[in-house]
Design an enzyme around this catalytic site. Structure first.
Site, PDB file in Angstrom:
ATOM      1  N   GLY A  45       0.753  -1.179   0.042  1.00 43.24           N
ATOM      2  CA  GLY A  45      -0.051  -0.127  -0.011  1.00 43.24           C
ATOM      3  C   GLY A  45       0.754   1.346   0.136  1.00 43.24           C
ATOM      4  N   THR A  47       3.200   4.567   1.055  1.00 39.96           N
ATOM      5  CA  THR A  47       3.168   5.733   1.752  1.00 39.96           C
ATOM      6  C   THR A  47       1.721   6.115   1.939  1.00 39.96           C
ATOM      7  OG1 THR A  47       5.319   6.446   0.777  1.00 39.96           O
ATOM      8  CG2 THR A  47       3.795   8.224   2.125  1.00 39.96           C
ATOM      9  N   HIS A 454     -30.055  23.928  -5.824  1.00 38.64           N
ATOM     10  CA  HIS A 454     -29.963  24.879  -4.868  1.00 38.64           C
ATOM     11  C   HIS A 454     -30.500  24.301  -3.223  1.00 38.64           C
ATOM     12  CE1 HIS A 454     -29.996  28.794  -2.354  1.00 38.64           C
ATOM     13  NE2 HIS A 454     -31.414  28.251  -2.227  1.00 38.64           N
TER      14      HIS A 454
HETATM   15  C1  LIG Z   1       1.989  12.871   5.468  1.00 42.81           C
HETATM   16  C2  LIG Z   1       1.581  12.645   3.975  1.00 42.81           C
HETATM   17  C3  LIG Z   1       0.450  12.989   3.578  1.00 42.81           C
HETATM   18  C4  LIG Z   1       0.148  12.745   2.159  1.00 42.81           C
HETATM   19  N1  LIG Z   1      -1.215  13.097   1.778  1.00 42.81           N
HETATM   20  C5  LIG Z   1      -1.535  13.109   0.269  1.00 42.81           C
HETATM   21  C6  LIG Z   1      -2.691  13.235  -0.065  1.00 42.81           C
HETATM   22  O1  LIG Z   1      -3.567  13.799   0.627  1.00 42.81           O
HETATM   23  N2  LIG Z   1      -3.063  12.988  -1.415  1.00 42.81           N
HETATM   24  C7  LIG Z   1      -2.162  12.469  -2.218  1.00 42.81           C
HETATM   25  O2  LIG Z   1      -2.535  12.659  -3.282  1.00 42.81           O
HETATM   26  N3  LIG Z   1      -0.698  12.264  -1.544  1.00 42.81           N
HETATM   27  C8  LIG Z   1      -0.552  12.540  -0.379  1.00 42.81           C
HETATM   28  N4  LIG Z   1       0.680  12.138  -0.290  1.00 42.81           N
HETATM   29  C9  LIG Z   1       1.622  11.818  -1.141  1.00 42.81           C
HETATM   30  C10 LIG Z   1       1.436  10.355  -1.554  1.00 42.81           C
HETATM   31  O3  LIG Z   1       1.367   9.599  -0.205  1.00 42.81           O
HETATM   32  C11 LIG Z   1       2.527   9.722  -2.502  1.00 42.81           C
HETATM   33  O4  LIG Z   1       2.442  10.606  -3.466  1.00 42.81           O
HETATM   34  C12 LIG Z   1       2.248   8.420  -2.769  1.00 42.81           C
HETATM   35  O5  LIG Z   1       2.059   7.714  -2.022  1.00 42.81           O
HETATM   36  C13 LIG Z   1       3.227   7.978  -3.738  1.00 42.81           C
HETATM   37  O6  LIG Z   1       2.808   6.651  -4.329  1.00 42.81           O
HETATM   38  P1  LIG Z   1       4.257   5.736  -4.912  1.00 42.81           P
HETATM   39  O7  LIG Z   1       3.501   4.697  -5.779  1.00 42.81           O
HETATM   40  O8  LIG Z   1       5.045   6.580  -5.764  1.00 42.81           O
HETATM   41  O9  LIG Z   1       5.101   5.174  -3.850  1.00 42.81           O
HETATM   42  P2  LIG Z   1       4.708   4.997  -2.201  1.00 42.81           P
HETATM   43  O10 LIG Z   1       3.338   4.816  -1.886  1.00 42.81           O
HETATM   44  O11 LIG Z   1       5.576   5.653  -1.375  1.00 42.81           O
HETATM   45  O12 LIG Z   1       5.280   3.417  -2.383  1.00 42.81           O
HETATM   46  C14 LIG Z   1       6.574   3.054  -2.466  1.00 42.81           C
HETATM   47  C15 LIG Z   1       7.032   1.657  -1.696  1.00 42.81           C
HETATM   48  O13 LIG Z   1       8.058   1.328  -2.084  1.00 42.81           O
HETATM   49  C16 LIG Z   1       8.858   0.472  -1.141  1.00 42.81           C
HETATM   50  N5  LIG Z   1      10.348   0.477  -1.257  1.00 42.81           N
HETATM   51  C17 LIG Z   1      10.980   1.488  -1.477  1.00 42.81           C
HETATM   52  N6  LIG Z   1      12.359   1.121  -1.553  1.00 42.81           N
HETATM   53  C18 LIG Z   1      12.387  -0.267  -1.697  1.00 42.81           C
HETATM   54  C19 LIG Z   1      13.238  -1.266  -2.149  1.00 42.81           C
HETATM   55  N7  LIG Z   1      14.502  -0.979  -2.468  1.00 42.81           N
HETATM   56  N8  LIG Z   1      12.762  -2.640  -2.076  1.00 42.81           N
HETATM   57  C20 LIG Z   1      11.599  -2.768  -1.946  1.00 42.81           C
HETATM   58  N9  LIG Z   1      10.833  -2.102  -1.670  1.00 42.81           N
HETATM   59  C21 LIG Z   1      10.818  -0.742  -1.774  1.00 42.81           C
HETATM   60  C22 LIG Z   1       8.224   1.416   0.313  1.00 42.81           C
HETATM   61  O14 LIG Z   1       8.534   0.565   1.428  1.00 42.81           O
HETATM   62  C23 LIG Z   1       7.053   1.552  -0.339  1.00 42.81           C
HETATM   63  O15 LIG Z   1       6.095   0.727   0.357  1.00 42.81           O
HETATM   64  C24 LIG Z   1       1.150  12.135   1.165  1.00 42.81           C
HETATM   65  C25 LIG Z   1       2.368  11.949   1.652  1.00 42.81           C
HETATM   66  C26 LIG Z   1       2.596  12.240   2.977  1.00 42.81           C
HETATM   67  C27 LIG Z   1       4.015  11.855   3.482  1.00 42.81           C
END
Ligand SMILES: Cc1cc2nc3c(=O)[nH]c(=O)nc-3n(C[C@H](O)[C@H](O)[C@H](O)COP(=O)(O)OP(=O)(O)OC[C@H]3O[C@@H](n4cnc5c(N)ncnc54)[C@H](O)[C@@H]3O)c2cc1C
Length: 472
Positions: A45, A47, A454
């Protein structure tokens, strides 16, 4: 799975990171018959579900209840005498329960997908199309695939600040695990993470001071939008120190933290019980050993991709926060859709011209889409700006939440909507109405003349588009 030898597992596709794009992509590839490995070092899931969107918005909901309860008397609702008490342990438990249920749902979908292997461990490149995975128990696995997708996301960045290594500091993850209320929370950083936590903890009952280097909060927004956001936070009791640079932090023997800050008025010492660092995010690409595969990054570590999300190495793609580009959950999810189209359907999907909406979940929300006024002016287009205060919106007045304004930028010749900022109650939802109009290339006159029920917030779009600055 076909194996060339006992230690090398060969897949059709490997996804590194079970984030917002990686999880769905792995499932889609497996369902299409591609033998797929999904590697995740922490929680399925990513971040968003575990430490980002889901927990913050859950806790913001608790903070909003505290805010409304404090305002109950103005609605004619009398509560027993006494201060509003927030139990952080219960707030945290509610957050944990929702996160856990979302995480389990994601993990179940992945585990149920035939042809998909979920490996819990840390991945890094050892050759252009080869990875090693250090599993949770320390064992090593070697994997190879012709298609590799990097979805490793980002983590909180630590600012350069003298003394920081010797004091306890919270980040956006650990601040949500507090079981008691900080008496005074000091936040460094005036982006959306700092603002959401600042208002949240103020509403829980903490004193909050937010230190921000820039002249305005939310650097990318129009000045009037950032100014109105600052005004709302100040009204809520958040102390804002703008154009202020932290110099050094120390901890007194009694545990109090002391931050020296250079402000436009001179040097200042801010004492606080807790420090939250909200100075941006850095991509998790530094541990991938990208040198072994030849994938290029920019100087901050974001992977360079073209509009088809292809990296500098054929067959290796990068999606989500780890690549250069907007960092939001829905954008990572759209990256997944682009790769699904191109890898499974032979399509030509790309990031070109895609709209990037976002909502900042302060209260009232800031919903944003398309160009800011400053960007539209800089583009040389002839524009018209429609702007209307929320205090002119019947629905907002009826619920007594009339802070903020709506603003839309329209191209003068075509009447097309180029962008909007809705700072107001349910601003993210109203913004989505404007996004729909933009997607359908409707001229603003359609919204000006449409019949909306409305009294809804959407109805205000009739009046917004009758409120151009050049007509007043
Ligand atoms: C406090 C906070 C609030 C936020 N609120 C919002 C919001 O309201 N709306 C919104 O759109 N976005 C929000 N975001 C941003 C959003 O969470 C991210 O943009 C989104 O999760 C990015 O998804 P992703 O697919 O790039 O990677 P992520 O969801 O970050 O997933 C990456 C995964 O890769 C794994 N990983 C990393 N390196 C390795 C490795 N070498 N080997 C194996 N696994 C690895 C990590 O453990 C992680 O599970 C928020 C972020 C934060 C920090």
């Amino acid at each position: 799975m076909t194996s060339t030898d006992a230690s090398l597992a060969v897949y059709d596709a490997i996804i590194i990171g079970a984030g917002q794009g990686g999880g769905p992509l792995a499932t889609a590839l497996a369902r299409a018959g591609r033998k797929t490995a999904l590697i995740e070092r922490e929680h399925v899931g990513g971040t968003c579900i575990n430490t980002g969107c889901t927990p913050t918005k859950t806790m913001i909901a608790s903070a909003r209840v505290a805010y409304l309860v404090r305002r109950a008397a103005s609605y004619g609702v009398r509560l027993p005498e006494g201060e509003v008490q927030v139990e952080m342990g219960t707030v945290r438990q509610r957050k944990r329960a929702i996160v856990e249920s979302f995480r389990q749902g994601s993990e179940r979908r992945i585990r149920e997908a035939a042809g998909l292997d979920l490996l819990k461990g840390e991945a890094y490149f050892v050759a252009p199309k080869e990875l090693e995975v250090r599993l949770a128990d320390g064992a090593l696995r070697r994997l190879r695939a012709e298609t590799i997708v990097i979805d490793v996301g980002a983590r909180s960045a630590r600012p350069r600040l003298a003394g920081l290594e010797s004091v306890p500091a919270l980040d956006s993850t650990s601040v949500m695990e507090l079981d008691s209320l900080p008496s005074h929370l000091l936040i460094i950083g005036g982006g959306y993470v700092g603002l959401e936590f600042g208002q949240m903890f103020r509403r829980f009952g903490s004193r909050v001071t937010l230190v921000h280097r820039g002249k305005q909060l939310l650097a990318r927004e129009d000045e009037d939008v950032a100014e109105a956001v600052a005004q709302i936070l100040r009204e809520d009791g958040v102390e804002l120190l703008l154009e202020s640079t932290p110099q050094r932090v120390e901890q007194d023997p009694d545990g109090q933290l002391r931050l020296s800050v250079t402000t436009p008025q001179g040097e200042r010492q801010v004492s606080a019980s807790h420090l939250l660092l909200a100075t941006g995010r850095q991509p998790n690409t530094d541990t991938l050993n990208l040198e072994a595969c030849g994938v290029h990054t920019d100087e901050r570590g974001h992977i360079l991709v073209n509009e088809r999300l292809e990296t500098s190495v054929a067959g290796i793609y990068a999606i989500g926060d780890a690549r250069v580009g907007p960092a939001f959950t829905h954008i990572s999810y759209d990256d997944f859709r682009i790769l699904r189209t191109n890898l499974l359907e032979g399509g030509q999907a790309s990031t070109r011209d895609r709209l990037v909406p976002y909502t900042i979940f302060i209260d009232p929300q800031l919903g944003r889409i398309g160009l800011t006024e400053a960007e539209a002016r800089a583009s040389g287009r002839r524009i018209r700006v429609a702007k209307m205060p929320m205090s002119a919106v019947a629905r907002a007045l009826e619920v007594d939440e009339a802070r903020g304004f709506m603003k839309a930028i329209v191209e003068a010749e075509s009447g097309q909507i180029l962008g909007a900022a809705i700072l107001g109650i349910e601003g993210g939802e109203i913004m989505a109405m404007l996004e729909l109009a933009m997607l359908g290339q409707l001229p603003y006159t359609v919204l000006r003349d449409a019949i909306f029920a409305h009294p809804t917030l959407s109805e205000a779009l009739n009046n917004l588009f009758s409120s151009f600055a050049d007509e007043r």
